[in-house]
Design an enzyme around this catalytic site. Structure first.
Site, short mmCIF file in Angstrom:
data_model
loop_
_atom_site.label_atom_id
_atom_site.label_comp_id
_atom_site.label_asym_id
_atom_site.label_seq_id
_atom_site.Cartn_x
_atom_site.Cartn_y
_atom_site.Cartn_z
N GLU A 86 -22.39 3.90 3.28
CA GLU A 86 -23.56 4.18 4.10
C GLU A 86 -24.27 2.90 4.52
OE1 GLU A 86 -23.67 7.34 0.73
OE2 GLU A 86 -22.72 5.40 1.14
N CYS A 107 -25.65 8.38 -3.09
CA CYS A 107 -26.20 8.25 -4.43
C CYS A 107 -27.72 8.15 -4.37
CB CYS A 107 -25.61 7.03 -5.13
SG CYS A 107 -26.07 5.45 -4.36
N SER A 113 20.63 -0.46 -12.29
CA SER A 113 19.78 0.37 -11.45
C SER A 113 19.32 -0.32 -10.17
CB SER A 113 18.53 0.81 -12.24
OG SER A 113 17.80 -0.33 -12.67
N LEU A 127 7.23 -6.29 -11.90
CA LEU A 127 6.19 -5.29 -11.70
C LEU A 127 4.98 -5.85 -10.94
CD1 LEU A 127 6.12 -3.25 -15.04
CD2 LEU A 127 7.47 -2.85 -12.97
N ARG A 157 4.70 -7.22 -3.91
CA ARG A 157 5.22 -8.22 -2.99
C ARG A 157 5.22 -7.64 -1.57
NH1 ARG A 157 8.16 -8.10 -7.54
NH2 ARG A 157 9.90 -6.92 -6.69
#
Length: 372
Positions: free
Chosen positions: A54, A77, A170, A206, A209
């Site tokens: 806002e 709020c 994998s 992990l 990128r």
């Protein structure tokens, strides 16, 4: 509510999505200010502790905000936190009407923002595109109600549901477009979790990128006996995000000291009936650290544990057009399903192409109550 209200609320939702994945533990919120049929101000919440949507929209509108209508995806709020009350800023700007997508479930707000505005003779229309506004902020809604993060289980799999070959290899099951989408997903996550088996076999980074960079999520490893190597990439790579390791109470103190010396945060937690790290305790610690979203990229055992304990809210499965055979590693370990109808089933399923791969995305049925 009018068609125009819906139209402008969609613009506010578009603004809100710009902050998605950056506002934890706050929600993603967007705002649009309209005067005489023209958008004169817009904005979104960028990050916790910074001005709310806002305020950005009011600054953009300037004097044109007086007598205008404010569209905001979440109730303003009415309390002082790290920023002043938005309700007071709306009143001071001379806004004549406020249209709200959804009420704020935060007990510190809980209708007080709308009530304050109406008490000062500003009409408030509630619930415009409420379902869309709630869906955008399901992680916030779950966290504010339960203290737990929204859990997404993500995997890349073959047509026959295998995430690795019989040897455990994998790499490159899915194509480049899918991998880029995964990095865009990681960029919006607060935390990302794997099991120690995946860490030992793949030695993953992990990290996020992307061509223009991106944000690294906090890396979490389930490691009951602290088998993780302190020299693993998860720990030694350069990243602003920390690595957390969750172990059982009997893990060797010397292993903990070695990991902590390498910069890792080690949490000792209880064990479940199978002698593995207790996942509910892990999620409580993640939630207590004010993280709203958790991406689970575990192996078959981790996926099965999360599913069996009904801890997954959403699934994102990238399916590649190849077969790996029954001797490959399955997406999930044993679930004890004897009747088809007893299997965990996705709802609100969508599909999308990424190159030759297909992303299947959906919610677990029990996720509806997690964010209600």
């Amino acid at each position: 509510m009018t068609d125009l209200d819906s139209q402008y609320m969609r613009l506010a939702l578009r603004e809100a999505r710009k902050g998605e994945g950056r506002t934890s533990p706050n929600p993603a919120v967007g705002a649009v200010i309209v005067r005489a049929g023209q958008v004169v101000g817009k904005g979104y919440h960028h990050q916790a502790g910074t001005p709310h949507a806002e305020v950005h929209a009011l600054r953009g509108a300037g004097p044109q905000g007086r007598g205008a209508t404010l569209y905001v995806t979440l109730e303003p709020c009415n309390h002082t936190g790290r920023t002043p009350p938005c309700s007071e800023a709306v009143l001071a700007a001379g806004i004549k009407r406020v249209v709200v997508g959804m009420a704020d479930p935060n007990p510190r707000v809980a209708g007080n923002g709308a009530r304050y505005l109406m008490q000062h003779n500003i009409p408030v229309t509630m619930g415009v595109l409420e379902a869309e506004c709630r869906r955008l902020n399901r992680p916030f809604l779950k966290h504010i109600v339960s203290g737990l993060p929204w859990v997404i289980m993500k995997a890349g799999a073959s047509l026959d549901g295998r995430i690795a070959t019989r040897t455990g290899h994998s790499g490159w099951i899915t194509g480049e477009q899918s991998r880029q989408q995964v990095h865009r997903l990681r960029d919006k996550m607060d935390a990302i979790l794997i099991g120690v088996g995946t860490a030992l076999v793949d030695d993953p980074a992990l990290t996020t990128r992307l061509p223009r960079g991106g944000r690294d999520a906090v890396r979490l490893v389930l490691d009951t006996h602290l088998r993780l190597d302190p020299a693993a990439r998860l720990i030694t790579q350069s990243s602003p995000a920390p690595t957390w390791v969750f172990c059982g109470p009997e893990a060797k103190p010397a292993r903990q000291r070695a990991l902590e010396a390498a910069g890792t945060v080690v949490h000792r937690v209880g064990l479940d009936d199978d002698g593995r790290v207790a996942l509910p305790e892990v999620l409580r610690l993640v939630g207590a650290a004010r993280m709203n979203t958790l991406l689970v990229e575990g192996g078959a055992a981790v996926h099965a544990a999360f599913l069996l304990q009904r801890l997954v809210d959403e699934v994102m499965l990238f399916v590649a057009p190849l077969f790996l055979g029954g001797d490959g590693l399955p997406l999930a370990g044993p679930l004890g399903v004897s009747q088809v109808d007893d299997g965990p089933r996705l709802t609100r399923v969508t599909t999308r192409r990424f190159g030759e791969d297909v992303l299947i995305r959906g919610d677990l049925a029990w996720a509806d109550t997690a964010s209600s």
